[in-house]
Design an enzyme around this catalytic site. Structure first.
Site, PDB file in Angstrom:
ATOM      1  N   ALA A 231      42.938  57.651  -8.535  1.00  0.00           N
ATOM      2  CA  ALA A 231      42.243  56.560  -9.221  1.00  0.00           C
ATOM      3  C   ALA A 231      43.060  56.086 -10.409  1.00  0.00           C
ATOM      4  O   ALA A 231      43.782  56.850 -11.046  1.00  0.00           O
ATOM      5  CB  ALA A 231      40.869  57.031  -9.694  1.00  0.00           C
TER       6      ALA A 231
ATOM      7  N   ARG B 163      27.620  -1.413   1.153  1.00  0.00           N
ATOM      8  CA  ARG B 163      26.515  -0.693   0.522  1.00  0.00           C
ATOM      9  C   ARG B 163      26.763   0.810   0.402  1.00  0.00           C
ATOM     10  O   ARG B 163      26.011   1.515  -0.253  1.00  0.00           O
ATOM     11  CB  ARG B 163      25.208  -0.967   1.285  1.00  0.00           C
ATOM     12  CG  ARG B 163      24.638  -2.333   0.947  1.00  0.00           C
ATOM     13  CD  ARG B 163      23.427  -2.645   1.773  1.00  0.00           C
ATOM     14  NE  ARG B 163      23.771  -3.015   3.142  1.00  0.00           N
ATOM     15  CZ  ARG B 163      22.925  -3.008   4.172  1.00  0.00           C
ATOM     16  NH1 ARG B 163      21.683  -2.619   3.987  1.00  0.00           N
ATOM     17  NH2 ARG B 163      23.326  -3.380   5.365  1.00  0.00           N
TER      18      ARG B 163
END
Ligand code: UD1
Ligand code: CA
Length: 506
Positions: free
Chosen positions: A429, A19
């Protein structure tokens, strides 16, 4: 408990579990940190003094492989055809023909069973000197289960399966939990006498009780204090119900041990996880595997930790972590993904939309925003600028990046590994760092900026941008540059003191 007798544990795990409708054998379905059979083995462990056998059949190879992993001392015994629980135990007992003392039999699909309950059953059985003792429970809905039929004096008469029961017997709400203790010798004798004269044409282990009692042997019932422990699992709806029950039990145990769980219904903690006093778990959080959360740490909301350590006083918020180490007072998230071998030292920070993998972030160092840190070592008290990628993969091999201590790297950097940025170094950066930056140096690796004055008014006349530009230059009284003029370059990082603004946003 007297340990002079031999004890053998037999776990029945050969059934298919039809099941469940699954390619995975039923007993291998997971439930908060262990498989179903793993939970049963853990419950039996304190009672299993000598040896443990597991009867395997459906998916025998898979189940045996799992046992080798989680319970290497457990011996799999093959039941090639599933001819009933009695047949399964008969095969196991034949494999240990020398067995004496107590045989403890457990269905492989009762994962909520507590070790104390198994121990109490075995103790009661041995103390009473019974031939067989069954664990029973009084339940509201006994459907599908074997019923305990008692005689006039309250003793056990027999165990009858529902499908073989009379209407009167079906009304009994005392059920067989599928956990038993037997005298080994008497069990062996009775197993040889089992018939298949029942609705399923199987050898029922439960018939051993009727046989022994008819032969004048003492059979006993041990009633479980907590009936939820005896709940079996036959389909995925029942599995989900068991998972909720186990969740509640685990959460209640941790709360009683001094852990704050703000929303127990959305907190799922594997039985294998450890938490310390004054840890706080906020809602919608899953703690899995070998994860540990130390005291004073806050985990959640919306966190999944798998095999991850969280140090004292750390904060983990809306994050997913796998095999990571989060140091004391470190901070993770919101929205972070820590992959295996991410190691954050004390007070380190891995912030928002940051992914790490095989990366050590040193004490007090920060990767606050929008970055990927893979195959890297970052020293202490360094800051990695926003939107940085540790470029670790050349398409063939992975390479390592080392950032020193007290370094400040600029926003939007690419560190193309293998590369090293020294202690106290800065990077500008927008740099693509492909060469080592020596300690204390500023690494700049980007194109210079040029501004073409008046470009918008010439090339995009009549646009809102051109009008805004025109108003701005009129207001500033600046001359409008002529055709072909006004090309100039704004200073590079080396000239302008722009690096502190470059390296981090807060
Ligand atoms: C069994 C009991 C029932 C009890 C219930 C509790 C019997 C006859 N009945 O019923 O009284 O209330 O458990 O859950 O024992 N297995 C094997 N080999 C087999 C058959 C089963 O290893 O040939 C294993 C299964 O994998 C499972 C366990 O034994 O782990 C129980 O089998 P299952 O078919 O679920 O028994 P039930 O019919 O539920
Ligand atoms: Ca069952």
């Amino acid at each position: 408990m007297p340990q002079s007798r031999t004890r053998t544990v037999v776990v029945l795990a050969a059934g298919e579990g039809k099941r469940m409708k699954s390619a995975l054998p039923k007993v291998l379905h997971p439930l908060l940190g262990r498989t179903l059979v793993g939970h049963v083995l853990a419950a039996a462990a304190p009672a299993a003094a000598d040896r443990t056998l597991v009867v395997v059949g459906h998916g025998a190879d898979q189940v045996a492989a799992h046992l080798a992993e989680v319970a290497p001392d457990a011996v799999p015994v093959l039941q090639a055809e599933q001819r009933g629980t009695g047949h399964a135990v008969r095969i196991a007992v034949e494999a240990i023909s020398d067995a004496e003392g107590t045989v403890v039999v457990l269905n492989g699909d009762v994962p909520l069973l507590r070790p104390e309950t198994v121990t109490a059953l075995v103790e009661a059985h041995e103390t009473a000197g019974a031939a067989a003792t069954v664990l029973a429970a009084e339940v509201a809905d006994p459907r599908g289960l074997g019923r305990i039929v008692r005689d006039a004096r309250g003793g056990l008469e027999q165990i009858v399966e529902e499908r073989d029961a009379t209407a009167e017997q079906r009304a009994i709400r005392e059920i067989n939990a599928g956990i038993y203790a037997f005298d080994a010798r008497l069990l062996r004798g009775a197993l040889g006498k089992l018939s298949t004269d029942n609705d399923q044409g199987e050898e029922y282990l439960t018939d051993v009780f009727g046989l022994l009692s008819a032969a004048g042997e003492a059979v006993a019932v041990h009633v479980a204090a907590d009936a939820t422990e005896t709940l079996g699992c036959n389909d995925r709806v029942e599995l989900a119900a068991l998972r909720r029950l186990l969740r509640d039990r685990v959460n209640a145990d941790w709360m009683r041990a001094g852990v704050s769980i703000l929303d127990p219904e959305t907190t799922w903690i594997d039985v294998t996880v450890r938490l310390e006093r004054d840890a706080l778990v906020d809602q919608n959080t899953q703690l899995r595997g070998s994860s540990v959360v130390a005291g004073g740490a806050t985990v959640g909301p919306d966190v999944t930790l798998i095999d991850t350590m969280v140090g004292a006083g750390a904060t983990v918020l809306r994050a997913h972590a796998v095999q990571a180490e989060i140091g004391p007072e470190a901070s993770v998230g919101p929205y972070a993904y820590l992959r295996p071998k991410s190691r954050l030292a004390r007070k380190a920070k891995v912030g928002t939309f940051v992914e790490t993998k095989n990366a050590a972030v040193g004490e007090g160092s920060k990767v606050p925003h929008l970055s990927y840190v893979g195959d890297a070592t970052i020293g202490e008290q360094s800051n990695i600028g926003a939107a940085t990628v540790f470029v670790n993969y050349d398409g063939v091999a992975k390479h390592h990046t080392t950032i020193g201590s007290h370094a400040r790297t600029g926003a939007d950097n690419m560190f193309v590994a293998p590369v090293t940025v020294g202690d106290g170094a800065y990077t500008a950066a927008g740099s693509v760092i492909i060469k080592d930056v020596p300690p204390g140096a500023l690494g700049v690796a980007r194109g210079e900026q040029r501004n073409i004055d008046g470009w918008v008014e010439r090339r995009r006349p009549g646009t809102a941008a051109a009008e805004a530009a025109s108003r701005a230059s009129a207001g500033a009284g600046a001359p409008v540059a002529g055709e072909g003029e006004g090309l100039h370059v704004v200073g590079g990082a080396g000239e302008r003191d722009s690096t502190s603004g470059d390296t981090a946003i807060e």
